[in-house]
Design a protein around this motif. Structure first.
Motif, PDB file in Angstrom:
ATOM      1  N   THR A 178      35.996 -59.038   4.296  1.00  0.00           N
ATOM      2  CA  THR A 178      36.191 -58.038   3.254  1.00  0.00           C
ATOM      3  C   THR A 178      34.946 -58.010   2.371  1.00  0.00           C
ATOM      4  O   THR A 178      34.247 -59.015   2.237  1.00  0.00           O
ATOM      5  CB  THR A 178      37.401 -58.371   2.379  1.00  0.00           C
ATOM      6  OG1 THR A 178      37.216 -59.682   1.816  1.00  0.00           O
ATOM      7  CG2 THR A 178      38.681 -58.356   3.185  1.00  0.00           C
ATOM      8  N   VAL A 179      34.684 -56.865   1.770  1.00  0.00           N
ATOM      9  CA  VAL A 179      33.534 -56.768   0.855  1.00  0.00           C
ATOM     10  C   VAL A 179      33.760 -55.583  -0.075  1.00  0.00           C
ATOM     11  O   VAL A 179      34.412 -54.600   0.306  1.00  0.00           O
ATOM     12  CB  VAL A 179      32.215 -56.619   1.641  1.00  0.00           C
ATOM     13  CG1 VAL A 179      32.121 -55.271   2.335  1.00  0.00           C
ATOM     14  CG2 VAL A 179      31.006 -56.865   0.761  1.00  0.00           C
ATOM     15  N   THR A 180      33.269 -55.676  -1.298  1.00  0.00           N
ATOM     16  CA  THR A 180      33.383 -54.539  -2.207  1.00  0.00           C
ATOM     17  C   THR A 180      32.158 -53.639  -2.088  1.00  0.00           C
ATOM     18  O   THR A 180      31.108 -54.052  -1.608  1.00  0.00           O
ATOM     19  CB  THR A 180      33.527 -54.996  -3.673  1.00  0.00           C
ATOM     20  OG1 THR A 180      32.378 -55.776  -4.046  1.00  0.00           O
ATOM     21  CG2 THR A 180      34.787 -55.820  -3.863  1.00  0.00           C
ATOM     22  N   ASP A 181      32.325 -52.415  -2.534  1.00  0.00           N
ATOM     23  CA  ASP A 181      31.258 -51.406  -2.571  1.00  0.00           C
ATOM     24  C   ASP A 181      31.251 -50.883  -4.002  1.00  0.00           C
ATOM     25  O   ASP A 181      32.092 -50.065  -4.379  1.00  0.00           O
ATOM     26  CB  ASP A 181      31.599 -50.302  -1.561  1.00  0.00           C
ATOM     27  CG  ASP A 181      30.639 -49.111  -1.627  1.00  0.00           C
ATOM     28  OD1 ASP A 181      29.682 -49.145  -2.415  1.00  0.00           O
ATOM     29  OD2 ASP A 181      30.879 -48.131  -0.878  1.00  0.00           O
ATOM     30  N   GLU A 182      30.305 -51.391  -4.844  1.00  0.00           N
ATOM     31  CA  GLU A 182      30.385 -51.091  -6.279  1.00  0.00           C
ATOM     32  C   GLU A 182      29.035 -50.853  -6.950  1.00  0.00           C
ATOM     33  O   GLU A 182      28.602 -51.633  -7.794  1.00  0.00           O
ATOM     34  CB  GLU A 182      31.148 -52.189  -7.015  1.00  0.00           C
ATOM     35  CG  GLU A 182      30.704 -53.610  -6.723  1.00  0.00           C
ATOM     36  CD  GLU A 182      31.497 -54.633  -7.537  1.00  0.00           C
ATOM     37  OE1 GLU A 182      31.647 -54.437  -8.760  1.00  0.00           O
ATOM     38  OE2 GLU A 182      31.951 -55.628  -6.954  1.00  0.00           O
ATOM     39  N   PRO A 183      28.358 -49.759  -6.598  1.00  0.00           N
ATOM     40  CA  PRO A 183      27.141 -49.411  -7.338  1.00  0.00           C
ATOM     41  C   PRO A 183      27.484 -48.930  -8.744  1.00  0.00           C
ATOM     42  O   PRO A 183      28.637 -48.577  -9.036  1.00  0.00           O
ATOM     43  CB  PRO A 183      26.540 -48.285  -6.498  1.00  0.00           C
ATOM     44  CG  PRO A 183      27.712 -47.661  -5.823  1.00  0.00           C
ATOM     45  CD  PRO A 183      28.680 -48.773  -5.554  1.00  0.00           C
ATOM     46  N   GLY A 184      26.490 -48.913  -9.608  1.00  0.00           N
ATOM     47  CA  GLY A 184      26.728 -48.455 -10.974  1.00  0.00           C
ATOM     48  C   GLY A 184      25.447 -47.985 -11.630  1.00  0.00           C
ATOM     49  O   GLY A 184      24.355 -48.065 -11.060  1.00  0.00           O
ATOM     50  N   TYR A 185      25.590 -47.482 -12.852  1.00  0.00           N
ATOM     51  CA  TYR A 185      24.433 -47.167 -13.694  1.00  0.00           C
ATOM     52  C   TYR A 185      24.854 -47.354 -15.144  1.00  0.00           C
ATOM     53  O   TYR A 185      25.961 -46.953 -15.544  1.00  0.00           O
ATOM     54  CB  TYR A 185      23.925 -45.737 -13.486  1.00  0.00           C
ATOM     55  CG  TYR A 185      22.873 -45.396 -14.509  1.00  0.00           C
ATOM     56  CD1 TYR A 185      21.641 -46.052 -14.495  1.00  0.00           C
ATOM     57  CD2 TYR A 185      23.123 -44.501 -15.543  1.00  0.00           C
ATOM     58  CE1 TYR A 185      20.683 -45.802 -15.469  1.00  0.00           C
ATOM     59  CE2 TYR A 185      22.178 -44.246 -16.516  1.00  0.00           C
ATOM     60  CZ  TYR A 185      20.955 -44.905 -16.473  1.00  0.00           C
ATOM     61  OH  TYR A 185      20.027 -44.676 -17.444  1.00  0.00           O
ATOM     62  N   LEU A 212      31.706 -47.355  -9.732  1.00  0.00           N
ATOM     63  CA  LEU A 212      32.789 -47.022  -8.804  1.00  0.00           C
ATOM     64  C   LEU A 212      32.912 -48.170  -7.814  1.00  0.00           C
ATOM     65  O   LEU A 212      31.900 -48.660  -7.312  1.00  0.00           O
ATOM     66  CB  LEU A 212      32.493 -45.718  -8.055  1.00  0.00           C
ATOM     67  CG  LEU A 212      32.320 -44.462  -8.926  1.00  0.00           C
ATOM     68  CD1 LEU A 212      31.837 -43.299  -8.075  1.00  0.00           C
ATOM     69  CD2 LEU A 212      33.633 -44.103  -9.618  1.00  0.00           C
ATOM     70  N   GLU A 213      34.141 -48.583  -7.546  1.00  0.00           N
ATOM     71  CA  GLU A 213      34.311 -49.751  -6.666  1.00  0.00           C
ATOM     72  C   GLU A 213      35.548 -49.612  -5.792  1.00  0.00           C
ATOM     73  O   GLU A 213      36.648 -49.330  -6.277  1.00  0.00           O
ATOM     74  CB  GLU A 213      34.441 -51.017  -7.517  1.00  0.00           C
ATOM     75  CG  GLU A 213      34.705 -52.278  -6.700  1.00  0.00           C
ATOM     76  CD  GLU A 213      34.923 -53.495  -7.575  1.00  0.00           C
ATOM     77  OE1 GLU A 213      34.801 -54.612  -7.061  1.00  0.00           O
ATOM     78  OE2 GLU A 213      35.222 -53.330  -8.784  1.00  0.00           O
ATOM     79  N   ASN A 214      35.347 -49.813  -4.502  1.00  0.00           N
ATOM     80  CA  ASN A 214      36.424 -49.935  -3.528  1.00  0.00           C
ATOM     81  C   ASN A 214      36.260 -51.241  -2.769  1.00  0.00           C
ATOM     82  O   ASN A 214      35.149 -51.766  -2.643  1.00  0.00           O
ATOM     83  CB  ASN A 214      36.394 -48.792  -2.511  1.00  0.00           C
ATOM     84  CG  ASN A 214      36.949 -47.489  -3.059  1.00  0.00           C
ATOM     85  OD1 ASN A 214      37.327 -47.406  -4.229  1.00  0.00           O
ATOM     86  ND2 ASN A 214      37.009 -46.467  -2.219  1.00  0.00           N
ATOM     87  N   VAL A 215      37.358 -51.737  -2.221  1.00  0.00           N
ATOM     88  CA  VAL A 215      37.303 -52.870  -1.292  1.00  0.00           C
ATOM     89  C   VAL A 215      37.283 -52.317   0.126  1.00  0.00           C
ATOM     90  O   VAL A 215      38.027 -51.382   0.464  1.00  0.00           O
ATOM     91  CB  VAL A 215      38.507 -53.808  -1.495  1.00  0.00           C
ATOM     92  CG1 VAL A 215      38.542 -54.888  -0.408  1.00  0.00           C
ATOM     93  CG2 VAL A 215      38.444 -54.458  -2.878  1.00  0.00           C
TER      94      VAL A 215
END
Length: 650
Positions: free
Chosen positions: A552-559, A569-572
């Motif tokens: 499993t891994v998150t996907d959470e870029p930001g500014y 924004l973050e999803n697993v």
């Protein structure tokens, strides 16, 4: 704070030898990221509450090192007696000590609170000026901490096979096979989540992490659990012992490691019931003669236990349990998917409630429309929403869901400028009131018996100014584009998270933007919300472990615009095998499966900046949200969800 520093400096001066400096790490005896209240020593001495950091106290100075997630928070929380040292920008603590303290200086640290890797790195740096790392016999902070919370004595709980997916016997058998392959006769397991995973136990000794303060030692013949026996009921003790595990007192691990080093531990117990058929051919005795190494993970084992071993007979290598735990079995994967569906329903219910409250209390235009709030005045003066009361409501929605066992980390509920503080933690006394004309970011998650969750959404309930709108929608869209780019990636087996990190940043880089945190971390199965050994990040350690199917891994870029707003924004995701037209090099290819379900706010997206493929992805994701969450919604919630997930076009 001044009194604490003065008391510590007095103890440093009277120490034998006298200490020129004292290092106070964030970690506990298990090198945990999140620690119990009793172990928050660095927070006690510095006042800085972030989860990552290191304090250094000298005769005349006090400095705190932390990373980019916490720069703003540390600046706000540190008194003028402390100087902030920015990791990645300022010299590291060992370099600073080497360059600024006198030759032959003595630098103290509690050896239980520092890892082998870290202690050895410091020793190498200090040796340049004949400086020495001194292992203090007691923790000096504990000596001055008059109201230190007591040790936790919460019960140990057996994690049922219906959620764990694999038995303790199977896990021990696999572990012993790895020991034999590496010519090791035993392993010391210190990471709390590894002990919990191996023995299928859970607890509540650390807030937000369902773990037990415990060590484990496993040899080819025996297995031990070191825990405060007051936490272990007779029923749980019987269950543990059925797997050939002997329960010993937490403090006995120190003397037992010494016994293990001299090959006396198995002889001392006479136990052999823990073999679980790994030596079914009757060759155990011969194998033991050939296997003389003790396996120690230098990143998680404390220096105190390492110091009791023979350096020539150690296998210093990442624990084999780290990868085994990260590779989720089918039962764990199904549990994670189900947990995220319930969690997504709670998040949508929260958004429906929050949308209504913002309109009724503040006269906001709401989630869907753009319009100014009522000059930021409350329509209903008797009511108000704060970052804390809002996040409490979100927890309440989660608490109604099956298998809920608490939050997975303190909810980041942040308005306007606070959203620019990456790991902002609102406090009831100081938190901000919600503002219909400011951005609102919430990053939250929960612990369920069948899985751990982590999700971030950024929303706005009013109408930004033209400048704000240009920033919000443009920056938010670039964050979304990076989020989509990573989530849609296909990549060959053997690819690591360092190679993929760039995918989420390219849309931001195009505008000269970036963010100071990693893009993704592993997530546990009713365990820690941050789980290695893999990650998606610009940090060098992201190169160490290739991404593999069933991780499993998150996907959470930001500014983050300091002092103004923040967007994340973050999803697993679950890593899975990809169906590709070709298979270059016979490597096999991987892709991601999103298991987080909650809409993205269309109002914050500049659709003209999205490609047709990105719009198609957004519409497909929203369609799945409707389909998957609909059974959990009442009519009002479902109507809101349908509107939030209507198809869009450029």
């Amino acid at each position: 704070m001044a009194e604490i520093l003065s008391a510590l400096r007095s103890l440093m001066a009277s120490h034998s030898p006298p200490l020129h400096a004292l290092i106070v790490p964030s970690e506990d005896y298990h090198q945990s990221e999140y620690v119990s209240d009793r172990d928050k020593r660095r927070e006690f001495v510095s006042g800085f509450t972030g989860s990552a950091g290191l304090a250094l106290i000298t005769k005349d100075e006090a400095r705190l090192w932390t990373d980019g997630r916490y720069f703003l928070q540390a600046m706000q929380q540190l008194s003028d007696q402390w100087q902030l040292m920015r990791i990645g920008e300022d010299p590291s603590v060992d370099s600073w000590i080497s360059d600024n303290l006198p030759r032959e200086a003595a630098i103290g640290v509690d050896p239980w609170c520092v890892s082998v890797d870290t202690a050895q790195r410091w020793e190498r740096a200090f040796a340049k000026n004949q400086q020495k790392l001194i292992q203090t016999s007691s923790n000096l902070v504990d000596e001055v901490w008059k109201n230190q919370p007591p040790a936790e004595t919460n019960p140990v709980i057996v994690h049922p096979l219906e959620f764990a997916g694999r038995s303790v016997a199977e896990k021990l058998k696999d572990l012993r096979e790895k020991l034999a392959i590496e010519r090791a006769r035993g392993i010391i397991i210190t990471a709390l989540d590894e002990v919990a995973w191996l023995y299928n136990i859970r607890g509540s000794d650390v807030s937000y992490c369902p773990v037990v303060h415990a060590f484990a030692i496993v040899t080819l013949n025996s297995a031990f659990l070191y825990v405060d026996k007051r936490k272990v009921s007779s029923k749980v003790s019987s269950s543990i012992q059925e797997n050939g595990i002997e329960v010993r007192e937490y403090g006995a691990v120190s003397s037992d490691v010494a016994l293990l080093a001299s090959n006396q531990l198995d002889k001392d117990t006479g136990l052999s019931s823990g073999r679980n058929d790994v030596c079914e051919t009757g060759t155990c005795e011969a194998e033991e003669n050939n296997n003389d190494l003790i396996w120690v993970d230098p990143a998680s084992c404390c220096y105190a236990l390492f110091s009791k071993l023979d350096a020539k007979k150690m296998l210093l290598q990442q624990s084999p349990l780290a990868l085994a735990k990260a590779l989720k079995n089918p039962v764990e994967l199904d549990g994670l998917r189900n947990a995220h569906i319930r969690d997504g329903a709670a998040v949508v219910q929260y958004l429906v409630w929050l949308d209504k409250q913002m309109q009724e209390i503040y006269g906001a235009s709401g989630y869907f429309l753009e319009g100014k709030g009522a000059s930021k005045k409350r329509f209903r003066e008797t009511m108000k929403l704060t970052e804390v009361t809002a996040s409490d409501k979100l927890e309440g929605f989660r608490a109604t869901k099956e298998h809920f066992r608490g939050l997975s980390f303190p909810t980041i509920s942040s308005v306007g400028p606070n959203a620019a503080v990456i790991h902002y933690s609102p406090q009831p006394e100081t938190c901000a009131e919600l503002d219909p004309d400011s951005i609102y970011l919430f990053d939250s998650g929960a612990q369920y018996l069948d899985g751990t969750t982590d999700i971030t959404r950024t929303v706005h309930f009013g109408k930004p100014s033209e400048h704000e709108k240009a920033c919000y929608t443009s920056d938010s869209t670039q964050v979304l584009k990076g989020h989509i780019a990573l989530g849609n990636a296909r990549f060959p087996n053997g690819t690591n998270g360092h190679a993929l990190d760039i995918l989420a940043r390219i849309p931001l880089w195009r505008y000269g933007l970036d963010y100071r945190h990693g893009t993704g971390h592993g997530i546990g199965s009713y365990l820690n919300v941050h789980e290695g050994p893999h990650l998606i990040s610009f940090r060098p350690q992201a190169r160490n472990v290739p991404l593999q199917a069933s991780m499993t891994v998150t996907d959470e870029p930001g500014y983050y615009a300091d002092g103004n707003f923040g967007i994340r924004l973050e999803n697993v995701l679950v890593i899975k095998e990809a169906d590709t037209e070709f298979n270059f090099g016979d490597k096999g290819y991987l892709s991601f499966e999103h298991i987080t379900w909650a809409p993205y706010q269309i109002k914050l997206i500049d659709l003209s900046l999205l490609t047709p493929e990105e719009i198609e992805w957004l519409n497909t994701y929203h369609s799945k949200c409707r389909e998957i969450l609909a059974p959990s919604m009442d009519k009002n919630e479902l109507d809101w969800l349908k509107k939030a997930t209507e198809p869009v076009s450029a």
